[in-house]
Design an enzyme around this catalytic site. Structure first.
Site, PDB file in Angstrom:
ATOM      1  CE  LYS A  52      18.736 -19.002  22.712  1.00 28.28           C
ATOM      2  NZ  LYS A  52      19.017 -20.280  23.389  1.00 28.28           N
ATOM      3  CD  GLN A  96      19.118 -21.779  26.985  1.00 28.64           C
ATOM      4  OE1 GLN A  96      18.510 -21.257  26.058  1.00 28.64           O
ATOM      5  NE2 GLN A  96      20.442 -21.879  26.996  1.00 28.64           N
ATOM      6  CG  ASP A 119      18.888 -25.983  19.569  1.00 35.42           C
ATOM      7  OD1 ASP A 119      19.306 -24.889  19.141  1.00 35.42           O
ATOM      8  OD2 ASP A 119      18.576 -26.168  20.757  1.00 35.42           O
TER       9      ASP A 119
END
Length: 297
Positions: A52, A96, A119
């Protein structure tokens, strides 16, 4: 001939288009910023985060990375999130998962500023999604929609079976596909571990999305000729390879390919799209927070 949907190619196109949006933000003096937080020593999580970060660098998004000792008190993670919430240069925050057992995952999700929750899992953003006006579409479900679009599969009027009911994929994808909007208007059935005769459901589907975390659960016998198959699963299974394992999806690719009209591979299907849509949400977040109109791909 079965169309194997190239997720890498579609993701590359989205990233390329995003550079124009990032340039438009730059003209307004804004550089999108994404913060990643890792509280784990799991090699897979470390790999995901590094990928990422690399994605951000390639398209011109600033990335900040914070690593926290997995043995540290939960409050250290919560305090880190609070600090990132207050940082005006950080427009998106991604913690994460999974986090250690002593950390409350719900508290983590609730702690992130909803406007920085790229997210899309904060309860406020989930509510907006269900109500039909999502602030940010969760990355994997949005990526699935984009893959269907790339394969010229319009969900409108089609029967879609989603195998899996997670908060990350199954539930939000079902909500997106039933909405009265582009890439929606489908009739959706959500199946799971307690569904009786799963094959009877999938054989009646125009589109099957496998997102249950069970290696190669869906095979060709469970499909009707011409079905579109989107495989979200990534499972590590023992194999006679140099690494001692291989990655497979929730779909038995070889048998399913004999029936499918279009199908995504693993790897190289949904995975690259999830990362591309994270960049998409970060750019959108920067525009929202800085009140700059940007055209998104």
């Amino acid at each position: 001939m079965t169309h194997v949907i190239d997720g890498n190619a579609v993701a590359d196109e989205i990233r390329s288009d995003l550079t124009e949006s990032i340039d438009a933000l730059g003209d307004a003096g804004v550089t999108p910023g994404l913060a990643t937080v890792l509280m784990s020593d799991d090699p897979a999580s470390e790999t995901y985060v590094s990928m990422k970060q690399r994605d951000c660098e390639e398209v011109g998004i600033d990335s900040v990375h914070v690593e926290i000792d997995p043995e540290a008190p939960a409050e250290e993670l919560y305090d880190t999130i609070d600090e990132l919430n207050e940082d005006p240069e950080v427009h998106g925050i991604l913690v994460q998962m999974p986090v250690p057992d002593h950390v409350d995952e719900r508290e983590v999700l609730n702690r992130i500023d909803p406007v920085k929750d790229v997210d899309g899992f904060h309860p406020e953003n989930v509510g907006k999604l269900v109500a039909g006006h999502a602030r940010y579409k969760p990355c994997t479900p949005h990526g699935v929609q984009k893959l269907l679009e790339a394969a010229d599969v319009d969900p409108e009027g089609k029967d879609v079976v989603i195998v899996g009911r997670s908060n990350i994929v199954g539930k939000p994808l079902a909500n997106l596909l039933i909405q009265k909007t582009d890439l929606g208007n489908a009739t959706v059935t959500v199946c799971h571990s307690r569904t009786n005769d799963l094959g009877a459901k999938t054989r009646n589907a125009d589109v099957v999305v496998a997102a249950c975390g069970v290696p190669q659960l869906v095979d060709g016998e469970m499909l009707t000729e011409g079905t579109t198959v989107i495989d979200v699963g990534v499972n590590r299974v023992d194999a006679d390879t140099e690494k001692g394992y291989e990655l497979v999806g929730d779909v038995d690719f070889e048998s399913a390919k004999e029936k499918a009209g279009a199908i995504t591979p693993v790897p190289g299907g949904v995975g690259p799209m999830t990362r591309a849509m994270l960049l998409y949400n970060t750019v959108k977040a920067a525009g929202l927070q800085k009140d700059v109109d940007v055209v998104l791909p």
